[in-house]
Design a protein around this motif. Structure first.
Motif, PDB file in Angstrom:
ATOM      1  N   ILE A 245     -12.741 -33.446 129.616  1.00 16.15           N
ATOM      2  CA  ILE A 245     -12.368 -32.634 130.781  1.00 16.15           C
ATOM      3  C   ILE A 245     -13.587 -31.887 131.321  1.00 16.15           C
ATOM      4  N   ASN A 246     -14.421 -31.348 130.437  1.00 20.00           N
ATOM      5  CA  ASN A 246     -15.637 -30.666 130.890  1.00 20.00           C
ATOM      6  C   ASN A 246     -16.578 -31.623 131.622  1.00 20.00           C
ATOM      7  N   LEU A 247     -16.633 -32.869 131.169  1.00 21.12           N
ATOM      8  CA  LEU A 247     -17.476 -33.865 131.845  1.00 21.12           C
ATOM      9  C   LEU A 247     -16.927 -34.202 133.233  1.00 21.12           C
ATOM     10  N   GLN A 248     -15.596 -34.203 133.362  1.00 23.89           N
ATOM     11  CA  GLN A 248     -14.992 -34.482 134.669  1.00 23.89           C
ATOM     12  C   GLN A 248     -15.270 -33.361 135.672  1.00 23.89           C
ATOM     13  N   PHE A 249     -15.428 -32.141 135.168  1.00 21.45           N
ATOM     14  CA  PHE A 249     -15.622 -30.981 136.050  1.00 21.45           C
ATOM     15  C   PHE A 249     -16.844 -30.183 135.575  1.00 21.45           C
ATOM     16  N   PRO A 250     -18.044 -30.763 135.750  1.00 16.42           N
ATOM     17  CA  PRO A 250     -19.265 -30.140 135.211  1.00 16.42           C
ATOM     18  C   PRO A 250     -19.613 -28.802 135.854  1.00 16.42           C
ATOM     19  N   ILE A 251     -19.143 -28.564 137.079  1.00  8.88           N
ATOM     20  CA  ILE A 251     -19.448 -27.297 137.747  1.00  8.88           C
ATOM     21  C   ILE A 251     -18.494 -26.203 137.268  1.00  8.88           C
ATOM     22  N   ILE A 252     -17.219 -26.541 137.198  1.00 11.01           N
ATOM     23  CA  ILE A 252     -16.225 -25.552 136.780  1.00 11.01           C
ATOM     24  C   ILE A 252     -16.302 -25.288 135.280  1.00 11.01           C
ATOM     25  N   LYS A 253     -16.381 -26.341 134.483  1.00  9.88           N
ATOM     26  CA  LYS A 253     -16.384 -26.260 133.017  1.00  9.88           C
ATOM     27  C   LYS A 253     -15.292 -25.326 132.500  1.00  9.88           C
ATOM     28  N   PRO A 254     -14.046 -25.811 132.448  1.00  7.99           N
ATOM     29  CA  PRO A 254     -12.922 -24.951 132.049  1.00  7.99           C
ATOM     30  C   PRO A 254     -12.907 -24.560 130.571  1.00  7.99           C
ATOM     31  N   PHE A 255     -13.757 -25.172 129.752  1.00  5.28           N
ATOM     32  CA  PHE A 255     -13.803 -24.819 128.327  1.00  5.28           C
ATOM     33  C   PHE A 255     -15.215 -24.346 127.969  1.00  5.28           C
ATOM     34  N   LYS A 256     -15.284 -23.274 127.192  1.00  6.65           N
ATOM     35  CA  LYS A 256     -16.575 -22.719 126.785  1.00  6.65           C
ATOM     36  C   LYS A 256     -16.658 -22.695 125.262  1.00  6.65           C
ATOM     37  N   GLU A 258     -17.224 -20.967 121.815  1.00  8.97           N
ATOM     38  CA  GLU A 258     -17.080 -19.636 121.246  1.00  8.97           C
ATOM     39  C   GLU A 258     -17.786 -19.605 119.902  1.00  8.97           C
ATOM     40  N   LYS A 259     -18.805 -18.782 119.804  1.00  7.77           N
ATOM     41  CA  LYS A 259     -19.612 -18.738 118.576  1.00  7.77           C
ATOM     42  C   LYS A 259     -18.811 -18.256 117.368  1.00  7.77           C
ATOM     43  N   LYS A 260     -17.957 -17.249 117.597  1.00 12.20           N
ATOM     44  CA  LYS A 260     -17.213 -16.650 116.477  1.00 12.20           C
ATOM     45  C   LYS A 260     -16.360 -17.684 115.752  1.00 12.20           C
ATOM     46  N   SER A 261     -15.649 -18.515 116.525  1.00  6.51           N
ATOM     47  CA  SER A 261     -14.781 -19.541 115.920  1.00  6.51           C
ATOM     48  C   SER A 261     -15.483 -20.876 115.773  1.00  6.51           C
ATOM     49  N   ALA A 262     -16.684 -20.982 116.368  1.00 11.82           N
ATOM     50  CA  ALA A 262     -17.479 -22.221 116.316  1.00 11.82           C
ATOM     51  C   ALA A 262     -16.704 -23.413 116.893  1.00 11.82           C
ATOM     52  N   LYS A 263     -16.026 -23.178 118.022  1.00  7.85           N
ATOM     53  CA  LYS A 263     -15.304 -24.263 118.684  1.00  7.85           C
ATOM     54  C   LYS A 263     -15.149 -23.946 120.171  1.00  7.85           C
ATOM     55  N   PHE A 264     -14.769 -24.968 120.929  1.00 10.70           N
ATOM     56  CA  PHE A 264     -14.533 -24.792 122.354  1.00 10.70           C
ATOM     57  C   PHE A 264     -13.138 -24.212 122.592  1.00 10.70           C
ATOM     58  N   VAL A 265     -13.069 -23.263 123.528  1.00  9.31           N
ATOM     59  CA  VAL A 265     -11.792 -22.632 123.885  1.00  9.31           C
ATOM     60  C   VAL A 265     -11.682 -22.590 125.404  1.00  9.31           C
ATOM     61  N   MET A 266     -10.463 -22.354 125.911  1.00  9.54           N
ATOM     62  CA  MET A 266     -10.268 -22.256 127.349  1.00  9.54           C
ATOM     63  C   MET A 266     -11.010 -21.028 127.881  1.00  9.54           C
ATOM     64  N   ASP A 267     -11.710 -21.219 128.993  1.00  6.23           N
ATOM     65  CA  ASP A 267     -12.385 -20.097 129.657  1.00  6.23           C
ATOM     66  C   ASP A 267     -11.367 -19.476 130.611  1.00  6.23           C
ATOM     67  N   THR A 268     -10.698 -18.425 130.159  1.00  7.46           N
ATOM     68  CA  THR A 268      -9.577 -17.862 130.915  1.00  7.46           C
ATOM     69  C   THR A 268     -10.011 -17.333 132.284  1.00  7.46           C
ATOM     70  N   LYS A 269     -11.223 -16.771 132.369  1.00  6.20           N
ATOM     71  CA  LYS A 269     -11.686 -16.250 133.661  1.00  6.20           C
ATOM     72  C   LYS A 269     -11.894 -17.384 134.656  1.00  6.20           C
ATOM     73  N   VAL A 270     -12.530 -18.440 134.208  1.00 13.65           N
ATOM     74  CA  VAL A 270     -12.772 -19.595 135.077  1.00 13.65           C
ATOM     75  C   VAL A 270     -11.451 -20.179 135.567  1.00 13.65           C
ATOM     76  N   LEU A 271     -10.495 -20.316 134.665  1.00  6.85           N
ATOM     77  CA  LEU A 271      -9.207 -20.904 135.032  1.00  6.85           C
ATOM     78  C   LEU A 271      -8.447 -20.023 136.019  1.00  6.85           C
ATOM     79  N   ARG A 272      -8.440 -18.719 135.774  1.00  7.34           N
ATOM     80  CA  ARG A 272      -7.725 -17.823 136.695  1.00  7.34           C
ATOM     81  C   ARG A 272      -8.420 -17.741 138.053  1.00  7.34           C
ATOM     82  N   ASP A 273      -9.742 -17.802 138.066  1.00  3.53           N
ATOM     83  CA  ASP A 273     -10.473 -17.824 139.338  1.00  3.53           C
ATOM     84  C   ASP A 273     -10.114 -19.084 140.136  1.00  3.53           C
ATOM     85  N   TRP A 274      -9.980 -20.200 139.430  1.00  2.00           N
ATOM     86  CA  TRP A 274      -9.625 -21.463 140.113  1.00  2.00           C
ATOM     87  C   TRP A 274      -8.213 -21.376 140.694  1.00  2.00           C
TER      88      TRP A 274
END
Length: 376
Positions: A245-256, A258-274
């Motif tokens: 999904i991130n490759l399909q939308f390289p500008i938006i990148k809906p997933f970021k 997260e260092k603490k969990s060491a995994k990709f999570v939904m970027d809630t700000k990006v999604l709500r802005d969209w």
């Protein structure tokens, strides 16, 4: 004239073909009979129940699937008599009936006012007694007793024997009042000429509960090696979906990342802005007033179920949410002991999930995806 016996059992080891029945209370002819059955103490209860069946008593229970499962675990054939499932009748009366399904209800132990098209009313015993009989029971005490019973700690169960027996009896004593109230509501809704049809339908629904119990007790055989392999690979499957999904939308990148969990999570700000930029007129909101990112909110505007078009942002987010939901009970943290698919599997390797029959407003069975393998 029909004779009714009201049943309530407490049990643990619900994932096994034969549950451990801790105790039972049976209200018949205005008298409550209590039985302590923990660890197979069945000498008194089996003859008592078989005698009631032989005399033609109709069994009444709230959530009859559980009571029928209890009888099967006691070695008693539940289809030898007719049944009334009061929980199913509560569900039937709520369906498309705003006079009952709205207004003041008990939800998770709190009194709330439910509006039309709002939150669905709960159909557990405490909520039903509050709505139909204006009876308020101590839900905190119920939870405490239930936690002791399902702990499977036999020493703790035996230590609290009298409290558990009192708890079991305290539930069964309200069932006749609830039954009368339910039939009173039917009297207002059903023509007198249709009363015999109604009675037959009530018995049919009761039998469906019993047959559901028989199906669940039999269980579904599980290849446990495959199931554990699937659980181990869920993080990989979810990560592959996220990367795609991130490759399909390289500008938006809906997933970021997260260092603490060491995994990709939904970027809630990006999604709500969209979502805000799309100017959707009635996007669902959370209790705090934020735009909801729940699956149901996306489904309102993106009606995809099995195929999710590439390049369609909403469809791809829904794709991820549906995949995550379907695999959620396999994607558990190390050391987690509850709310996983494996909770439904007994020592014999058979899965016995909660089927939630009559759970949909159309009266369909609506099993939870966490335990029902065929929803994965």
């Amino acid at each position: 004239m029909s004779k009714f016996a009201y049943l309530d059992f407490e049990y643990n080891h619900s994932s096994e073909k034969r549950m451990n029945i801790v105790c039972g209370s049976i209200l018949v002819d205005d008298k409550i009979h209590n039985f302590w059955t923990n660890n197979g103490c069945l000498s008194n209860i089996k003859p008592f129940i078989n005698d009631l069946m032989g005399k033609g008593y109709i069994f009444v229970a709230f959530a009859a699937e559980a009571e029928a499962s209890s009888l099967m675990s006691l070695g008693i054939e539940p289809l030898k008599t007719k049944w009334v499932d009061l929980q199913l009748e509560v569900k039937m009366l709520y369906n498309h009936n705003y006079a009952l399904s709205t207004g003041e209800h008990l939800v998770r132990g709190r009194k709330v006012h439910i509006k039309p098209f709002g939150e669905k009313p709960q159909t557990n015993l405490a909520s039903s007694l509050f709505k139909f009989c204006k009876i308020v029971i101590d839900t905190d005490h119920k939870t405490a007793m239930r936690d002791i019973i399902i702990s499977k700690d036999n020493a703790l169960v035996e230590q609290n024997k009298q409290s558990i027996m009192d708890y079991c009896a305290s539930d069964v004593k309200y069932l006749p009042s609830l039954f009368r109230s339910i039939m009173g509501h039917y009297d207002k809704l059903v023509l007198h000429s249709n009363k015999s049809t109604l009675q037959a339908e009530i018995m049919n629904r009761g039998e469906y509960s019993i047959r559901t119990a028989m199906m669940v007790r039999h269980g579904t055989p599980i290849n446990m090696e495959w199931a554990h392999n699937l659980a181990a690979n869920v993080p990989i499957a979810l990560n592959e979906c996220i990367q795609d999904i991130n490759l399909q939308f390289p500008i938006i990148k809906p997933f970021k990342f997260e260092k603490k969990s060491a995994k990709f999570v939904m970027d809630t700000k990006v999604l709500r802005d969209w979502i805000t930029a799309q100017n959707y007129p009635a996007w669902k909101k959370t209790e705090t007033g934020q735009l909801s990112l729940a699956k149901e909110a996306w489904e309102d505007y993106f009606h995809f179920r099995h195929e999710f078009p590439q390049g369609n942002f909403g469809a791809q987010i829904l794709r991820y949410l549906k995949l995550k939901e379907s695999l959620n009970s396999f994607n558990f943290k190390a050391g987690q002991k509850e709310n996983t698919f494996f909770d439904t599997v007994g020592e014999d390797g058979y899965s016995r999930p909660y089927m939630n029959h009559f759970g949909a407003q159309s009266s369909r069975t609506q099993a939870k995806s966490s335990g029902f393998l065929f929803l994965k």
